[in-house]
Motif scaffolding. Structure first.
Motif, PDB file in Angstrom:
ATOM      1  N   GLY A  16       5.793  -3.806  12.203  1.00  6.81           N
ATOM      2  CA  GLY A  16       4.833  -4.903  11.645  1.00  6.81           C
ATOM      3  C   GLY A  16       3.803  -3.833  10.704  1.00  6.81           C
ATOM      4  O   GLY A  16       3.645  -4.520   9.682  1.00  6.81           O
ATOM      5  N   GLY A  17       3.133  -2.973  11.271  1.00  5.31           N
ATOM      6  CA  GLY A  17       2.091  -2.259  10.266  1.00  5.31           C
ATOM      7  C   GLY A  17       2.904  -1.537   9.090  1.00  5.31           C
ATOM      8  O   GLY A  17       2.439  -1.443   8.234  1.00  5.31           O
ATOM      9  N   LYS A  50       4.207  -3.386   2.034  1.00  2.00           N
ATOM     10  CA  LYS A  50       3.959  -4.705   0.967  1.00  2.00           C
ATOM     11  C   LYS A  50       2.818  -4.180   0.198  1.00  2.00           C
ATOM     12  O   LYS A  50       2.567  -4.711  -0.880  1.00  2.00           O
ATOM     13  CB  LYS A  50       3.677  -5.932   2.078  1.00  2.00           C
ATOM     14  CG  LYS A  50       3.296  -7.071   1.324  1.00  2.00           C
ATOM     15  CD  LYS A  50       3.154  -8.174   1.913  1.00  2.00           C
ATOM     16  CE  LYS A  50       2.703  -9.425   1.341  1.00  2.00           C
ATOM     17  NZ  LYS A  50       2.537 -10.775   2.218  1.00  2.00           N
ATOM     18  N   SER A  51       1.675  -3.610   0.940  1.00  2.00           N
ATOM     19  CA  SER A  51       0.649  -3.109  -0.099  1.00  2.00           C
ATOM     20  C   SER A  51       0.916  -2.268  -0.885  1.00  2.00           C
ATOM     21  O   SER A  51       0.447  -2.288  -2.121  1.00  2.00           O
ATOM     22  CB  SER A  51      -0.300  -2.411   0.883  1.00  2.00           C
ATOM     23  OG  SER A  51      -0.686  -3.311   2.104  1.00  2.00           O
ATOM     24  N   SER A  99       5.818  -2.415   7.739  1.00  2.00           N
ATOM     25  CA  SER A  99       5.888  -3.553   6.793  1.00  2.00           C
ATOM     26  C   SER A  99       4.947  -3.693   6.116  1.00  2.00           C
ATOM     27  O   SER A  99       4.973  -4.029   4.921  1.00  2.00           O
ATOM     28  CB  SER A  99       6.557  -4.757   7.771  1.00  2.00           C
ATOM     29  OG  SER A  99       7.717  -4.379   8.251  1.00  2.00           O
ATOM     30  N   ASP A 100       3.818  -3.994   6.696  1.00  2.00           N
ATOM     31  CA  ASP A 100       2.349  -4.431   5.853  1.00  2.00           C
ATOM     32  C   ASP A 100       2.233  -3.241   4.998  1.00  2.00           C
ATOM     33  O   ASP A 100       1.838  -3.580   3.764  1.00  2.00           O
ATOM     34  CB  ASP A 100       1.289  -4.569   6.834  1.00  2.00           C
ATOM     35  CG  ASP A 100       1.439  -5.872   7.609  1.00  2.00           C
ATOM     36  OD1 ASP A 100       2.275  -6.852   7.186  1.00  2.00           O
ATOM     37  OD2 ASP A 100       0.764  -6.057   8.671  1.00  2.00           O
ATOM     38  N   ASN A 123       9.660   3.851   7.023  1.00  2.00           N
ATOM     39  CA  ASN A 123       9.532   2.184   7.324  1.00  2.00           C
ATOM     40  C   ASN A 123      11.000   1.910   7.680  1.00  2.00           C
ATOM     41  O   ASN A 123      11.089   1.188   8.941  1.00  2.00           O
ATOM     42  CB  ASN A 123       9.065   1.548   6.000  1.00  2.00           C
ATOM     43  CG  ASN A 123       9.132   0.134   6.468  1.00  2.00           C
ATOM     44  OD1 ASN A 123       8.391  -0.263   7.276  1.00  2.00           O
ATOM     45  ND2 ASN A 123       9.913  -0.835   5.645  1.00  2.00           N
TER      46      ASN A 123
END
Length: 630
Positions: free
Chosen positions: A264-265, A271-272, A267-268, A312
């Motif tokens: 999840g991190g 996205k950032s 993926s975040d 990732n």
């Protein structure tokens, strides 16, 4: 003076008047009156038995045999009455008894109440002897009683044949029934033998299979015992496995959760970075950079973030694998838990299977042994069935199975197994003809005897004239010989034509009869010549002795032993024997012996007469005045 002249003078003396001539005729007819009338009266008495009154009493109540009512007594009575052999009268028992006592009936036959029951009881294996009562009275007539006994015996024989035939028919019918049942049994035995052979083949296959089963179960039992020993610790080991799997599943779950957070991190972060690239591109465009410059910067940034993108991607892949690992660990934990829960039952089942396999192995061994015994028994059964089949077939051939006509004929033969085939070498034909030889001989002797009631045995004139004794003897005999020959010729004519007795050898019989007459006249002549008046008495004595010893009615062997010598010595027995052969067509060389004996008596009589004539040549007071004159 010759002998013929002496005889002729004697005949002239007797025929000198009417009455003497009648006397000569009477002398010639004496044998005729005696023999012919007796033979006529007794010519065939058996053909007239239907004139003889007889009583029959029937009290039979009848009986049941094979489901049918029979009254054998009534059947017998009806047959007797219809036969006409006697003058039958069906009367009561009291009337029959009084009738026989009072000479109303010659005899009586009584059939009792249980006659049929006794006769038919043998068919039910309750044998009883039926009884017929014969009532006779010798005071009425002895021969009637004798005839009645023969009739009763014939009735008994007829009833025995009838009842015996019925019993034999039932007996043979039983054989037919047995034959049918044995045929069915033989057919069954054939099927049994075939089935036994098939059973034997199947039993052998079963025995072979049992042997293979026993051989296969032994390794199975051994393997299950090994498995049993190997799975003894399975429940505890499965429990440990389940606990370890549970721990692994818990640890993998935590790792998967950490991986999920990391993914999840990451993926975040991606996205950032994407948002940052978009904002940088807008600003640069806003600041007046060209699109090429913008893309060049974005490309340079993309190259810079490429390691982050790769990381990732791997993080995401690792996260998926960690999730799958956690799920698989959980399933393994669940399976291990189920295994742990099922392991005791599995171990117990394996133990039971091992024990069952051991028992099955032992049972298979017993089955194998039992099948071997069963094969032996089945073989014996097949052999026995074959023997039974063959034995029944062979026995069936020996059991009589006649058809109805053959069974009836066989039953009749069993009831009356012996038939008498009467072969007569010589047959008299009738009762009168059977007695003819005896009465002809007897009449001839009587005829010779009565001749000397008138004839003189020796001629006094010839003796006085000094004629030779032989001539005197022959002269005295010739007259009686001539009259005696006339007697038998007349007698045979009457016996043949009037009485109706058939003579097989007429010429021979007449010739023999003349010889008998010559012999008897010679004997009687000798007695009268030698003994005088006493000779007549001796002639009667000889007649009586010959009556009882000649065997004229019964065979001479049946007379008392003391009379045997008389039969051998006296002439009448030989005369009767010769007549039997000549009258009944049984002439044989034996008659030569009879002729020889008669000729010997004839010559002996002449010799005795000659001796008497020789003695009379000397006259004495006794001769001139005898003490007794007849």
């Amino acid at each position: 003076m010759t002998s013929f002249r002496i005889a002729l003078n004697e005949l002239r003396r007797l025929s000198s008047g009417t009455l003497p001539k009648l006397a000569i005729v009477a002398l010639v007819l004496v044998p005729l009156l005696y023999a012919s009338f007796y033979l006529y009266a007794n010519f065939d008495p058996y053909s007239r038995l239907d004139k003889l009154p007889a009583a029959v009493v029937t009290s039979d109540n009848g009986a049941t045999a094979d489901g049918q009512q029979r009254n054998v007594g009534r059947e017998v009575t009806d047959e007797l009455v219809k036969s006409g052999t006697f003058q039958w009268h069906e009367v009561s028992a009291a009337d029959a008894l009084s009738g026989v006592r009072d000479d109303k009936y010659s005899f009586a036959i009584g059939i009792p109440q249980d006659f049929s029951a006794a006769l038919l009881a043998a068919g039910d294996f309750r044998p009883q002897q039926a009884t017929i009562t014969l009532t006779t009275n010798d005071a009425n007539n002895y021969l009637s009683g004798t005839i009645a006994k023969q009739v009763a015996e014939q009735v008994r024989k007829t009833i025995a044949e009838k009842v015996g035939g019925a019993a034999a028919d039932r007996f043979l019918l039983g054989f037919s029934t047995i034959y049918g049942k044995i045929t069915e049994a033989a057919d069954g035995a054939v099927k049994l033998a075939d089935g036994s052979e098939k059973l034997k083949a199947g039993q052998q296959q079963l025995a072979s299979g049992a042997e293979h089963l026993a051989g296969g179960l032994s390794p199975l039992s051994s393997g299950l015992n090994t498995l049993k020993s190997s799975t003894t610790q399975l429940p505890s080991q499965a429990k440990q496995l389940a606990e370890g799997a549970s721990q692994v599943a818990a640890g993998n779950t935590k790792v998967a959760q950490a991986g999920t957070l990391l993914a999840g991190g990451s993926s975040d972060l991606q996205k950032s970075l994407d948002d940052t690239n978009s904002a940088l591109a807008q600003r640069m465009r806003a600041d007046g950079f060209t699109e090429a410059q913008v893309q060049q910067v974005l490309s340079s940034l993309g190259q810079l973030r490429s390691p982050i993108d790769n990381a990732n991607s791997k993080i995401q892949d690792a996260n998926g694998q960690l999730a799958a690992l956690a799920d698989g660990s959980r399933k393994v934990s669940d399976g291990a838990a189920q295994l742990s829960a099922s392991a005791p039952a599995l171990a117990d089942g394996i133990a039971k299977a091992a024990d069952g396999a051991n028992q099955l192995n032992a049972g298979a061994a017993k089955l194998n042994d039992g099948e071997k015994t069963a094969v032996t028994g089945t073989t014996d059964l097949a052999t026995g069935a074959a023997q039974l089949r063959d034995g029944l077939k062979d026995g069936l051939k020996q059991i009589p199975n006649p058809d109805d006509p053959t069974r009836t004929a066989t039953a009749n033969t069993l009831a009356d197994p012996v038939a008498v085939n009467s072969v007569g070498v010589a047959s008299a034909g009738t009762y009168g003809a059977g007695l003819a030889p005896f009465f002809i001989s007897l009449a001839t002797w009587i005829g010779a005897f009565v001749l000397f009631l008138l004839l003189r045995p020796l001629s006094t004139r010839a003796l006085t004239a000094g004629a030779s004794p032989l001539r005197v003897a022959l002269g005295g005999w010739f007259a009686s010989a001539l009259l005696g020959a006339a007697q038998v010729v007349v007698l045979f004519g009457a016996v043949t034509w009037l009485v109706g007795i058939h003579i097989a050898h007429p010429v021979g019989a007449i010739g023999f009869a003349i010889l008998v007459s010559l012999t008897f006249t010679a004997v009687v002549h000798a007695l009268n010549a030698f003994f005088g008046a006493i000779g007549k008495f001796l002639g009667l004595v000889l007649l009586v002795l010959q009556l009882v010893s000649a065997g004229g009615t019964f065979p001479w062997q049946t007379i008392p032993d003391a009379l045997y010598p008389l039969h051998v010595v006296l002439p009448m027995g030989y005369a009767i024997d010769g007549f039997r052969h000549l009258l009944y067509s049984g002439a044989s060389m034996k008659i030569v012996g009879d002729i020889g004996v008669l000729l010997a008596y004839l010559i002996g009589g002449i010799l005795v007469s000659t001796l008497a004539a020789r003695k009379r040549r000397v006259w004495t007071v006794k001769h001139l005045k005898p003490e007794l004159a007849l």
